[in-house]
Write a protein that holds these residues in place. Structure first.
Motif, mmCIF file in Angstrom:
data_model
loop_
_atom_site.group_PDB
_atom_site.id
_atom_site.type_symbol
_atom_site.label_atom_id
_atom_site.label_comp_id
_atom_site.label_asym_id
_atom_site.label_seq_id
_atom_site.Cartn_x
_atom_site.Cartn_y
_atom_site.Cartn_z
ATOM 1 N N VAL A 1 0.843 -1.199 0.000
ATOM 2 C CA VAL A 1 0.000 0.000 0.000
ATOM 3 C C VAL A 1 0.881 1.253 0.000
ATOM 4 C CG1 VAL A 1 -1.612 1.372 1.396
ATOM 5 C CG2 VAL A 1 -1.980 -1.087 1.118
ATOM 6 N N TYR B 1 -10.783 -2.265 -0.553
ATOM 7 C CA TYR B 1 -9.840 -3.365 -0.289
ATOM 8 C C TYR B 1 -9.124 -3.786 -1.568
ATOM 9 C CZ TYR B 1 -8.649 -8.352 0.054
ATOM 10 O OH TYR B 1 -8.011 -9.566 -0.034
ATOM 11 N N ALA C 1 -6.601 -1.152 -2.707
ATOM 12 C CA ALA C 1 -5.448 -1.148 -1.801
ATOM 13 C C ALA C 1 -4.523 -2.323 -2.129
ATOM 14 C CB ALA C 1 -5.914 -1.219 -0.350
ATOM 15 N N HIS D 1 -2.916 3.817 -1.845
ATOM 16 C CA HIS D 1 -3.239 4.324 -0.519
ATOM 17 C C HIS D 1 -4.632 4.947 -0.574
ATOM 18 C CE1 HIS D 1 -2.177 7.271 2.971
ATOM 19 N NE2 HIS D 1 -2.982 6.296 3.354
ATOM 20 N N ILE D 2 -5.512 4.530 0.337
ATOM 21 C CA ILE D 2 -6.916 4.916 0.286
ATOM 22 C C ILE D 2 -7.217 6.079 1.223
ATOM 23 C CG2 ILE D 2 -9.285 4.109 0.695
ATOM 24 C CD1 ILE D 2 -7.962 2.773 -1.665
ATOM 25 N N CYS E 1 -5.601 -1.685 4.649
ATOM 26 C CA CYS E 1 -5.241 -0.472 3.913
ATOM 27 C C CYS E 1 -4.312 0.446 4.682
ATOM 28 C CB CYS E 1 -6.510 0.308 3.545
ATOM 29 S SG CYS E 1 -7.715 -0.658 2.605
#
Length: 392
Positions: free
Chosen positions: A175, A196, A199, A204-205, A235
């Motif tokens: 990530v 998900y 990621a 990167h969320i 994440c």
């Protein structure tokens, strides 16, 4: 007896000259996840990261559980450290694998000799160690095709390692290695799965959610925050943006044709999301849309929604059916949270007969009949942000 975790790469191993960058990102992520558990030494060689606990009371089962949720890892295992000496390998194998071999009926030995200076070749190690294990555990028999236990010996540069299980990791890429994107996170089943999946590709969320009090409750928002917190298992840290959306939804209701309510609402959500994405250096949006699942997710509707987007929109669930999405939601432990019966703003002012094949020109004409821009700016300015980190 010294024990550590061996982490093996998958796709990362194919990154050529860029491999070191991905490797550094993976180790950084591992350190963040394991920091609450104690002190570790981490070194890398030959597409493997060695995680060695430095504190005596570290729970390696917990370490392994956390490592199993870190993207970028193909397989991992707990292993016993041996001298590069065949007698020590045998003695450590007896002791370290006694419990698992005592309960098994069949086994085989698999040897990998990356240090070619070791005097025994891999087939010889397998044959000799297999014979020694049969003497020590006479109830066992060898089954090279379908053994209950595979005893693996790895002869590496510094040490030899013995273990009995290679566990499948989370896969994908570390990530943060593929940039950052904004996830439109509702309280439903699909959007956490979408986050998900992206990621897993190293993205990167950040997450954005829309609330419409008094039509939506605090409990509905808390439910989404709980989803966000759950996603940090995979994440890492997530910036969570909460957008006040009530005035925009009421304006849609008062000024637009009912059959277009949902499409125009989603266009405004996309508009707000990409403005906040720009402030947070996100290069794309992520949604949980699946073709044909609801009226706003027909191809014609998705064309109308995407027409407002100036950055890419990733829809990793687009070709999946509900069963497949639910299967992943259960795997990542978001399903039971998603099905809690709290309303979200997507269900406010739902049209009785939504247009399933909307034309973009009709949608734009309906939206342009009212000046939404001041309300959009107000929603962006009043958006609240909080951060969720792994383990908090």
């Amino acid at each position: 007896m010294k024990e550590l975790i061996l982490v093996k790469y998958g796709e990362m191993a194919l990154k050529g000259l860029n491999k070191k960058t991905f490797e550094d990102m993976l180790i950084k992520n591992i350190k963040r996840r394991l920091k609450p558990l104690g002190h570790f030494q981490m070194t890398s060689a030959q597409s493997t990261t060695y995680i060695t606990p430095l504190d005596e009371d570290i729970d390696l089962n917990e370490v392994a559980d956390r490592v199993g949720k870190i993207f970028g890892i193909a397989t991992y295992c707990r292993a016993c450290v041996c001298e590069k000496d065949f007698e020590d390998i045998c003695n450590k194998s007896y002791e370290y694998l006694e419990d698992v071999l005592s309960c098994a009926k069949t086994f085989k030995v698999n040897a990998k000799r990356s240090d070619k200076a070791f005097p025994m070749k891999s087939p010889e190690i397998c044959m000799e160690l297999g014979g020694k294990l049969l003497e020590k555990f006479p109830h066992l028999s060898v089954d090279v095709k379908n053994p209950e236990v595979t005893v693996t010996v790895e002869i590496r540069d510094e040490n030899a390692f013995v273990h009995a299980e290679n566990i499948k990791g989370a896969g994908g890429l570390p990530v943060g290695s593929s940039g950052k994107a904004m996830l439109l996170l509702s309280g439903g089943i699909d959007s956490p799965v979408a986050g998900y999946m992206m990621a897993k590709r190293g993205i990167h969320i950040a997450a954005i959610h829309y609330v419409s009090p008094p039509y939506t409750s605090d409990r509905a928002q808390l439910k989404v925050e709980e989803l966000c917190r759950k996603l940090t298992d995979y994440c890492g840290g997530i910036a969570f943006y909460c957008v006040p959306f009530t005035e925009l939804q009421e304006a849609i209701k008062d000024h637009c044709p009912e059959e277009f309510f949902t499409i125009i609402m989603r266009r405004l959500m996309m508009e707000i999301a990409q403005r906040i994405a720009a402030k947070d250096n996100c290069l794309a949006l992520i949604t949980g849309e699946s073709v044909g699942q609801v009226a706003s997710q027909t191809m014609a509707a998705m064309v109308c929604t995407a027409a407002v987007c100036r950055i890419p929109v990733f829809r990793p669930c687009v070709g999946m059916d509900k069963t497949e999405i639910i299967e992943i939601a259960r795997k990542i432990d978001t399903f039971d949270i998603s099905v809690q019966p709290y309303e979200d703003c997507c269900t406010v002012f739902t049209p009785r007969h939504p247009k399933v094949r909307p034309q973009l020109a009709d949608i734009e004409k309906a939206q342009n009949s009212f000046d939404f821009e001041p309300l959009i700016q107000k929603a962006v300015e009043n958006t609240e942000m909080k951060t969720f980190n792994f383990g908090e």
